[in-house]
Design a protein around this motif. Structure first.
Motif, short mmCIF file in Angstrom:
data_model
loop_
_atom_site.label_atom_id
_atom_site.label_comp_id
_atom_site.label_asym_id
_atom_site.label_seq_id
_atom_site.Cartn_x
_atom_site.Cartn_y
_atom_site.Cartn_z
N VAL A 1 6.22 28.35 -3.41
CA VAL A 1 6.44 27.00 -2.87
C VAL A 1 5.82 25.95 -3.80
CG1 VAL A 1 5.81 25.44 -0.98
CG2 VAL A 1 6.70 27.72 -0.48
N CYS A 41 0.41 20.48 -8.38
CA CYS A 41 1.06 21.72 -7.94
C CYS A 41 0.71 22.89 -8.85
CB CYS A 41 2.58 21.55 -7.88
SG CYS A 41 3.13 20.54 -6.50
N GLY A 68 2.00 14.84 -9.43
CA GLY A 68 2.56 15.90 -8.60
C GLY A 68 2.67 17.22 -9.34
N TYR A 108 8.00 25.58 -6.79
CA TYR A 108 9.20 24.84 -6.39
C TYR A 108 8.92 23.33 -6.37
CZ TYR A 108 12.81 23.01 -3.30
OH TYR A 108 13.82 22.26 -2.75
N TYR A 109 7.80 22.93 -5.77
CA TYR A 109 7.47 21.51 -5.71
C TYR A 109 7.09 20.95 -7.07
CZ TYR A 109 8.12 21.17 -0.73
OH TYR A 109 8.69 21.15 0.50
N ALA A 120 10.37 20.14 -8.50
CA ALA A 120 10.91 18.94 -7.85
C ALA A 120 10.25 17.68 -8.39
CB ALA A 120 10.73 19.04 -6.34
N ASN A 121 8.93 17.74 -8.60
CA ASN A 121 8.23 16.58 -9.16
C ASN A 121 8.67 16.33 -10.60
OD1 ASN A 121 6.13 15.29 -7.38
ND2 ASN A 121 5.69 17.44 -7.04
#
Length: 68
Positions: free
Chosen positions: A20, A53, A49, A23-24, A27-28
């Motif tokens: 997770v 992460c 971000g 994944y983030y 995305a960032n």
């Protein structure tokens, strides 16, 4: 279901947390490519971000990158 039977549940949860966070991080990183008309945030937001992460994902306790 199979992972909970064949592996230690703590390892599965750790691996899920790792996934997770990666994944983030992606995305960032993708938010960096947005234009102003697409509603991009300030440039510092995706950078912080991604760094946050990745830092959190690689500091998970134990070897959580692969459930063994």
């Amino acid at each position: 279901m199979i992972a909970t039977v064949s592996a230690d549940l703590r390892g599965v949860i750790g691996f899920s947390s790792f996934g997770v966070l990666i994944y983030y991080a992606i995305a960032n990183a993708s938010a960096w490519t947005l234009s102003v008309s697409e509603g991009r945030p300030a440039r510092a937001v995706p950078v912080v971000g991604v760094i946050g992460c990745l830092t959190m994902s690689f500091t998970l306790p134990g070897n959580r990158w692969w459930p063994v």
